[in-house]
Design a protein around this motif. Structure first.
Motif, mmCIF file in Angstrom:
data_model
loop_
_atom_site.group_PDB
_atom_site.id
_atom_site.type_symbol
_atom_site.label_atom_id
_atom_site.label_comp_id
_atom_site.label_asym_id
_atom_site.label_seq_id
_atom_site.Cartn_x
_atom_site.Cartn_y
_atom_site.Cartn_z
ATOM 1 N N GLY A 53 0.832 -1.196 0.000
ATOM 2 C CA GLY A 53 0.000 0.000 0.000
ATOM 3 C C GLY A 53 0.868 1.247 0.000
ATOM 4 O O GLY A 53 2.093 1.165 -0.044
ATOM 5 N N PHE A 54 0.237 2.398 0.048
ATOM 6 C CA PHE A 54 0.980 3.653 -0.010
ATOM 7 C C PHE A 54 0.871 4.423 1.301
ATOM 8 O O PHE A 54 -0.165 4.401 1.964
ATOM 9 N N VAL A 55 1.969 5.085 1.634
ATOM 10 C CA VAL A 55 2.017 5.973 2.794
ATOM 11 C C VAL A 55 2.474 7.337 2.277
ATOM 12 O O VAL A 55 3.513 7.435 1.612
ATOM 13 N N SER A 56 1.715 8.364 2.543
ATOM 14 C CA SER A 56 2.038 9.682 1.994
ATOM 15 C C SER A 56 3.280 10.269 2.652
ATOM 16 O O SER A 56 3.555 10.039 3.838
ATOM 17 N N GLY A 57 4.012 11.052 1.867
ATOM 18 C CA GLY A 57 5.174 11.733 2.408
ATOM 19 C C GLY A 57 4.784 12.736 3.476
ATOM 20 O O GLY A 57 5.520 12.940 4.450
ATOM 21 N N GLU A 58 3.606 13.322 3.316
ATOM 22 C CA GLU A 58 3.131 14.292 4.296
ATOM 23 C C GLU A 58 2.894 13.641 5.652
ATOM 24 O O GLU A 58 3.278 14.195 6.693
ATOM 25 N N SER A 59 2.269 12.458 5.637
ATOM 26 C CA SER A 59 1.994 11.783 6.912
ATOM 27 C C SER A 59 3.291 11.347 7.586
ATOM 28 O O SER A 59 3.421 11.410 8.812
ATOM 29 N N LEU A 60 4.282 10.921 6.772
ATOM 30 C CA LEU A 60 5.576 10.541 7.343
ATOM 31 C C LEU A 60 6.277 11.762 7.940
ATOM 32 O O LEU A 60 6.870 11.685 9.026
ATOM 33 N N ALA A 61 6.197 12.890 7.240
ATOM 34 C CA ALA A 61 6.821 14.109 7.745
ATOM 35 C C ALA A 61 6.163 14.548 9.054
ATOM 36 O O ALA A 61 6.855 14.957 10.007
ATOM 37 N N ASP A 62 4.835 14.440 9.116
ATOM 38 C CA ASP A 62 4.128 14.813 10.341
ATOM 39 C C ASP A 62 4.481 13.885 11.494
ATOM 40 O O ASP A 62 4.631 14.323 12.643
ATOM 41 N N THR A 63 4.607 12.582 11.186
ATOM 42 C CA THR A 63 4.917 11.603 12.224
ATOM 43 C C THR A 63 6.241 11.903 12.907
ATOM 44 O O THR A 63 6.372 11.772 14.136
ATOM 45 N N PHE A 64 7.229 12.333 12.111
ATOM 46 C CA PHE A 64 8.570 12.544 12.665
ATOM 47 C C PHE A 64 8.924 14.020 12.833
ATOM 48 O O PHE A 64 10.059 14.344 13.172
ATOM 49 N N SER A 65 7.937 14.894 12.568
ATOM 50 C CA SER A 65 8.146 16.344 12.727
ATOM 51 C C SER A 65 9.355 16.825 11.929
ATOM 52 O O SER A 65 10.232 17.542 12.445
ATOM 53 N N VAL A 66 9.404 16.402 10.662
ATOM 54 C CA VAL A 66 10.487 16.818 9.772
ATOM 55 C C VAL A 66 9.863 17.305 8.465
ATOM 56 O O VAL A 66 8.650 17.220 8.261
ATOM 57 N N THR A 67 10.703 17.794 7.573
ATOM 58 C CA THR A 67 10.218 18.235 6.275
ATOM 59 C C THR A 67 10.043 17.050 5.341
ATOM 60 O O THR A 67 10.617 15.975 5.562
ATOM 61 N N ARG A 68 9.263 17.248 4.297
ATOM 62 C CA ARG A 68 9.085 16.174 3.300
ATOM 63 C C ARG A 68 10.400 15.904 2.578
ATOM 64 O O ARG A 68 10.636 14.787 2.111
ATOM 65 N N ALA A 69 11.254 16.924 2.490
ATOM 66 C CA ALA A 69 12.578 16.720 1.885
ATOM 67 C C ALA A 69 13.402 15.756 2.727
ATOM 68 O O ALA A 69 14.140 14.898 2.189
ATOM 69 N N ALA A 70 13.278 15.839 4.046
ATOM 70 C CA ALA A 70 14.003 14.923 4.924
ATOM 71 C C ALA A 70 13.485 13.497 4.758
ATOM 72 O O ALA A 70 14.260 12.525 4.790
#
Length: 323
Positions: free
Chosen positions: A15-32
């Protein structure tokens, strides 16, 4: 963060996990997040990225790493150390060397490839790279020599429970004493070895090796009729990291109390020899018998050709195929 992202992708494999949700989870930028994804790709993980959908760990992706195994261990896991090798002759041999240098109870060794994998009775265990899970747990249990076989029994149950827990609908079986079967073929073997004290004669360390065929990639064609794999079509539903962690946690839990009735009950429920006619060797003589069941210490209870009941503690057993 890279390891934690991999864990999330594995939990959502296919399945897919959005970059935005990953960034929010770890409090980092989508670039990170993107940099972490690229680092995982460089490690060999096959990750697909689609705009407006996110990232997906493909079902063909299966890289064995120490960090990956560690990330899947339970909270409070009794595994004390994880060592992941690209290649070794045998994870049991590697574990023995560690044991002699004082390695702790719960040391786990996993390898992507074994050049000299071993099974019981001197047999080899074919261990091609990227195809299977080859692992050894080093245990220092307080176990009597008479109950030594219960560690193999517990390991077989641990493998079955791990596969069944990760693979929805899977039904596994155990061919006494150490073979785990799936879809009527052997997928795993177990080799348990003891290191004893010369002075006391007591068991100081138990080396429990497990080899599991995860896929049939690079598998020798001559073994196709007898050996199987969890994913023979190569469509990986869960990774070797996760499988290794689940098996290790199960064994460590069982090692706390090898007398726990649920271990032998689970083994009996999965015994594929119970009720079957077999041949077996004793004192270099072939015998025929009928399997009545498994005793409380993992022995195979057999009615032999003379009509007498005997309990086998070791040896090779072959099921008689009815025509």
């Amino acid at each position: 963060m890279k390891t934690k992202i991999l864990r999330i992708l594995e939990d959502n494999r296919g399945g897919f996990v959005s970059g935005e949700s990953l960034a929010d989870t770890f409090s980092v930028t989508r670039a990170a997040v993107w940099k972490a994804i690229e680092a995982l790709r460089k490690d060999g993980h096959k990750i697909q990225a689609i705009p407006n959908k996110g990232y997906s760990l493909l079902n063909i992706s299966d890289i064995l790493t120490g960090k990956g195994i560690t990330s899947h261990l339970r909270n409070g896991s009794k595994v004390s150390r994880v060592i992941c090798l690209g290649e070794t002759d045998s994870t049991n041999n590697y574990a023995k060397k560690l044991a002699m240098s004082g390695a702790s109870h719960g040391t786990l060794i996993a390898a992507n490839h074994q050049t000299a994998g071993r099974g019981r009775h001197g047999h080899s265990f074919v261990s091609p790279p990227g195809t299977g899970l080859y692992m050894t747990l080093m245990l220092r249990p307080n176990v009597e020599a008479a109950k030594f076989q219960m560690i193999t029994i517990a390991a077989a149950v641990a493998v079955c429970l791990a596969v069944e827990g990760l693979y929805h609908g899977a039904v596994t079986g155990i061919k006494w004493v150490n073979d785990v079967c799936f879809r009527d073929k052997k997928i795993a073997g177990i080799l348990t070895e003891a290191i004893s004290s010369f002075e006391s004669g007591e068991i100081e360390c138990v080396i429990t090796g497990i080899g599991i065929n995860v896929s049939t990639k690079n598998f020798p064609p001559e073994l196709a009729d007898t050996a199987g794999a969890i994913f023979p079509d190569g469509n990986i539903l869960f990774g070797r990291d996760e499988l290794c962690a689940h098996i290790a946690d199960n064994i460590m839990d069982f090692a706390e109390n090898l007398n726990a009735p649920e271990i032998i009950t689970a083994y009996r429920e999965r015994s594929i020899l119970t009720g079957q006619d077999i041949t077996y060797m004793q004192d270099s003589i072939q015998h025929h018998g009928h399997v009545e069941g498994i005793d409380d210490f993992g022995g195979l209870v057999v009615v032999n050709e003379a009509g007498k009941i005997e309990t086998l503690r070791s040896g090779e057993v072959f099921m008689v195929r009815r025509t």
